[in-house]
Write a protein that holds these residues in place. Structure first.
Motif, PDB file in Angstrom:
ATOM      1  N   ALA A   1     -23.720 -47.849  22.575  1.00 49.49           N
ATOM      2  CA  ALA A   1     -22.297 -47.679  22.823  1.00 49.49           C
ATOM      3  C   ALA A   1     -21.872 -46.288  22.381  1.00 49.49           C
ATOM      4  O   ALA A   1     -22.540 -45.658  21.555  1.00 49.49           O
ATOM      5  CB  ALA A   1     -21.497 -48.735  22.077  1.00 49.49           C
ATOM      6  N   ALA A   2     -20.757 -45.823  22.940  1.00 49.41           N
ATOM      7  CA  ALA A   2     -20.263 -44.483  22.634  1.00 49.41           C
ATOM      8  C   ALA A   2     -18.770 -44.524  22.368  1.00 49.41           C
ATOM      9  O   ALA A   2     -18.037 -45.295  22.984  1.00 49.41           O
ATOM     10  CB  ALA A   2     -20.558 -43.534  23.795  1.00 49.41           C
ATOM     11  N   ARG A   3     -18.351 -43.677  21.434  1.00 48.90           N
ATOM     12  CA  ARG A   3     -16.921 -43.521  21.200  1.00 48.90           C
ATOM     13  C   ARG A   3     -16.611 -42.039  21.130  1.00 48.90           C
ATOM     14  O   ARG A   3     -17.382 -41.247  20.570  1.00 48.90           O
ATOM     15  CB  ARG A   3     -16.476 -44.233  19.920  1.00 48.90           C
ATOM     16  N   ARG A   4     -15.447 -41.692  21.710  1.00 50.24           N
ATOM     17  CA  ARG A   4     -15.112 -40.284  21.886  1.00 50.24           C
ATOM     18  C   ARG A   4     -14.693 -39.642  20.572  1.00 50.24           C
ATOM     19  O   ARG A   4     -14.989 -38.478  20.322  1.00 50.24           O
ATOM     20  CB  ARG A   4     -13.988 -40.157  22.916  1.00 50.24           C
ATOM     21  N   PHE A   5     -13.996 -40.353  19.736  1.00 51.10           N
ATOM     22  CA  PHE A   5     -13.504 -39.785  18.481  1.00 51.10           C
ATOM     23  C   PHE A   5     -13.836 -40.715  17.331  1.00 51.10           C
ATOM     24  O   PHE A   5     -14.121 -41.889  17.524  1.00 51.10           O
ATOM     25  CB  PHE A   5     -11.976 -39.596  18.542  1.00 51.10           C
ATOM     26  N   GLY A   6     -13.746 -40.206  16.124  1.00 48.95           N
ATOM     27  CA  GLY A   6     -13.881 -41.054  14.959  1.00 48.95           C
ATOM     28  C   GLY A   6     -15.232 -40.958  14.293  1.00 48.95           C
ATOM     29  O   GLY A   6     -16.035 -40.065  14.553  1.00 48.95           O
ATOM     30  N   SER A   7     -15.486 -41.918  13.441  1.00 50.77           N
ATOM     31  CA  SER A   7     -16.680 -41.921  12.607  1.00 50.77           C
ATOM     32  C   SER A   7     -17.740 -42.863  13.168  1.00 50.77           C
ATOM     33  O   SER A   7     -17.521 -43.517  14.192  1.00 50.77           O
ATOM     34  CB  SER A   7     -16.300 -42.347  11.190  1.00 50.77           C
ATOM     35  N   ALA A   8     -18.870 -42.920  12.473  1.00 52.40           N
ATOM     36  CA  ALA A   8     -19.966 -43.818  12.871  1.00 52.40           C
ATOM     37  C   ALA A   8     -19.603 -45.236  12.456  1.00 52.40           C
ATOM     38  O   ALA A   8     -20.145 -45.796  11.515  1.00 52.40           O
ATOM     39  CB  ALA A   8     -21.262 -43.353  12.207  1.00 52.40           C
ATOM     40  N   ASP A   9     -18.703 -45.817  13.216  1.00 57.56           N
ATOM     41  CA  ASP A   9     -18.061 -47.080  12.879  1.00 57.56           C
ATOM     42  C   ASP A   9     -18.960 -48.267  13.189  1.00 57.56           C
ATOM     43  O   ASP A   9     -19.749 -48.234  14.148  1.00 57.56           O
ATOM     44  CB  ASP A   9     -16.753 -47.204  13.668  1.00 57.56           C
TER      45      ASP A   9
END
Length: 123
Positions: free
Chosen positions: A96-104
């Motif tokens: 999965a990928a997320r554009r902003f933020g931390s290694a959640d």
């Protein structure tokens, strides 16, 4: 961004596998990448995540010391090296990928998902 996970298979307990997740798009290096898994009859759970630079990683307690997440931004690919596999690691693994933020560790924090690759560990 489109994600394509691969590398799953059947392995005996104690063995190793390396999963890969190839991403499309020119901005792969801007995304935090995560690995999640869903075992039979279970909810999707966090496995590991890595920051855009690779400088920060995050692991579920159940895989610490056995799994290693890494990325090659030049190849638009993130990896999950899985060693000392256990029967309970059997699951479909998703990147999965997320554009902003931390290694959640929260799956709801991720914007894009791959199709999953099956990992089966036999006793």
């Amino acid at each position: 961004v489109e994600l394509q996970a691969s590398g799953g298979g059947l392995v005996q307990a104690g063995g190793s596998l390396r999963l890969s997740c190839a991403a499309s798009g020119r901005t792969f290096g801007n995304y935090v990448m995560g690995w999640f898994r869903q075992g039979p009859g279970k909810e999707r759970e966090f496995v590991a995540a890595i920051s855009w630079s690779g400088g920060t990683t995050n692991y579920a307690d159940s895989v610490k010391g056995r799994f290693t997440v890494s990325r090659d931004n030049a190849k638009n690919t993130v990896y999950l090296q899985m060693n000392s596999l256990k029967v309970e690691d059997t699951a479909v693994y998703y990147c999965a990928a997320r554009r902003f933020g931390s290694a959640d560790s929260n799956p709801g924090a991720y914007d894009y998902w791959g199709q999953g690759t099956q990992v089966t560990v036999s006793s």
